[in-house]
Enzyme design. Sequence first.
Site, PDB file in Angstrom:
ATOM      1  N   SER A 136     -27.243 -24.861 -16.471  1.00 26.20           N
ATOM      2  CA  SER A 136     -28.295 -25.358 -15.577  1.00 26.20           C
ATOM      3  C   SER A 136     -27.762 -26.509 -14.727  1.00 26.20           C
ATOM      4  O   SER A 136     -28.112 -26.647 -13.560  1.00 26.20           O
ATOM      5  CB  SER A 136     -29.499 -25.827 -16.392  1.00 26.20           C
ATOM      6  OG  SER A 136     -30.129 -24.728 -17.019  1.00 26.20           O
ATOM      7  N   ILE A 161     -19.927 -14.407 -16.614  1.00 26.89           N
ATOM      8  CA  ILE A 161     -19.850 -13.817 -15.278  1.00 26.89           C
ATOM      9  C   ILE A 161     -20.186 -12.321 -15.362  1.00 26.89           C
ATOM     10  O   ILE A 161     -19.467 -11.542 -15.989  1.00 26.89           O
ATOM     11  CB  ILE A 161     -18.455 -14.048 -14.653  1.00 26.89           C
ATOM     12  CG1 ILE A 161     -18.087 -15.540 -14.694  1.00 26.89           C
ATOM     13  CG2 ILE A 161     -18.425 -13.486 -13.233  1.00 26.89           C
ATOM     14  CD1 ILE A 161     -19.113 -16.471 -14.074  1.00 26.89           C
ATOM     15  N   THR A 162     -21.287 -11.971 -14.708  1.00 19.56           N
ATOM     16  CA  THR A 162     -21.809 -10.606 -14.776  1.00 19.56           C
ATOM     17  C   THR A 162     -20.890  -9.625 -14.057  1.00 19.56           C
ATOM     18  O   THR A 162     -20.422  -9.902 -12.946  1.00 19.56           O
ATOM     19  CB  THR A 162     -23.216 -10.559 -14.158  1.00 19.56           C
ATOM     20  OG1 THR A 162     -24.018 -11.566 -14.770  1.00 19.56           O
ATOM     21  CG2 THR A 162     -23.870  -9.206 -14.385  1.00 19.56           C
ATOM     22  N   GLY A 344     -46.367   0.553 -31.841  1.00 16.51           N
ATOM     23  CA  GLY A 344     -46.414   0.326 -33.284  1.00 16.51           C
ATOM     24  C   GLY A 344     -45.034   0.371 -33.894  1.00 16.51           C
ATOM     25  O   GLY A 344     -44.042  -0.019 -33.265  1.00 16.51           O
ATOM     26  N   GLU A 368     -29.607 -16.761 -13.358  1.00 18.08           N
ATOM     27  CA  GLU A 368     -29.937 -17.247 -12.000  1.00 18.08           C
ATOM     28  C   GLU A 368     -30.966 -18.373 -12.042  1.00 18.08           C
ATOM     29  O   GLU A 368     -31.864 -18.448 -11.215  1.00 18.08           O
ATOM     30  CB  GLU A 368     -30.388 -16.089 -11.101  1.00 18.08           C
ATOM     31  CG  GLU A 368     -29.187 -15.280 -10.670  1.00 18.08           C
ATOM     32  CD  GLU A 368     -29.374 -14.547  -9.368  1.00 18.08           C
ATOM     33  OE1 GLU A 368     -29.990 -15.084  -8.442  1.00 18.08           O
ATOM     34  OE2 GLU A 368     -28.855 -13.424  -9.286  1.00 18.08           O
ATOM     35  N   THR A 370     -32.707 -20.815 -15.330  1.00 20.01           N
ATOM     36  CA  THR A 370     -33.710 -20.597 -16.375  1.00 20.01           C
ATOM     37  C   THR A 370     -35.104 -20.838 -15.787  1.00 20.01           C
ATOM     38  O   THR A 370     -35.251 -21.523 -14.771  1.00 20.01           O
ATOM     39  CB  THR A 370     -33.523 -21.578 -17.545  1.00 20.01           C
ATOM     40  OG1 THR A 370     -33.742 -22.906 -17.058  1.00 20.01           O
ATOM     41  CG2 THR A 370     -32.121 -21.481 -18.155  1.00 20.01           C
TER      42      THR A 370
END
Length: 384
Positions: A136, A161-162, A344, A368, A370
Amino acid sequence: MGNNAGLYALTEEHEAIREAVREIAEREIAPFAAEVDAESRYPVEAQKALTAAGFHATHVPEAYGGEGADAIATCIVIEEVARVDVSASLIPAVNKLGSVPVILSASEDLKQRVLPSIAAGDAMISYGLSEREAGSDAAAMRTRARLEGDSWVLNGTKAWITNASVSEWFTVMAVTDPEKGANGISAFVVHRDDPGFAVGPKEKKMGIKGSPTCELYFTDCTIPADRIVGEPGTGFKTALRTLDFTRPTIGAQAVGVAQGALDAAIAYTKDRRQFGSAVSDFQGVQFMLADMDMRIQAARHLVYVAAAAGEQGRPDVTRVSAAAKAFASDTAMQVTTDAVQLFGGAGYTQDFPVERMMRDAKITQIYEGTNQVQRMVIARSLLR
């Protein structure tokens, strides 16, 4: 705000895009979603299908061989893919995240070098901002870049890193002037073949298991001097502006997975019988479904408003993008959790997609920015 605040129009073209992407998602992506999750493997089928149809990076301007699609169209693509598999939706989403800094701030020469390969689907691009100790608080990053002759030399590590292991290009933020804090951060484009650059092993994650998340390592990583994005010291400003344009895409992912969970819950509760009636005949269940639908509708509209705000250059774009991302992702978590409840005991098993959707939805509240950070952004805008 202006008189057109919050105005957007869904065109026939938008509806056609939704139909086309939904058809591809149902046919080419959905059948592999459970396997992709169970095996933590990259959704190659999704990448092939999206690329073949030109939906892998719709946002790239036509000048660089792209579709030049507007922001709402890109959100619709991401939303419809996320409806069946959130991991696969990160292909168009991260291509946008990684390339928006280049589109916003890079020299014409650098744009020409990077963007056509992404538009063509020959390469993908990831985004390197976060570090282990600078999440952050991104401005606390430690990765450094120094100018040596006609090269920049990078040292440090990026985290979470995506799509790192499948990307060819990386937009990376690094400190060029430690004295200046956030104003001493610059943006660079790194190629996977650059000397001194390496991608680390995959993280083991709760969800989005089909999207490889890795560290990036820079060990005297040397790149040509003209790979800097914009002027030195403007990198953090570029990063923040980028989020105004990309937070709505996370909202779109969230709306998509929520819609997928609601669709599944409606079908299941109509089909499942208890006490001599369909479960969907019980008012308690009906009210849950109604609440899920209301929240999804509200989130979807807010996401499109935020997407349009970026294109309209509206002064409130930062606030509305933060609101769209936070509201939609909180909605996704609520709706997917309720969907598991409506299934359920069956919902808690991997025989049905809703447990995966619940795990996948969680990350939309975190990455991207919080949702706590989004609320800070919104409050700051209100109190300014």
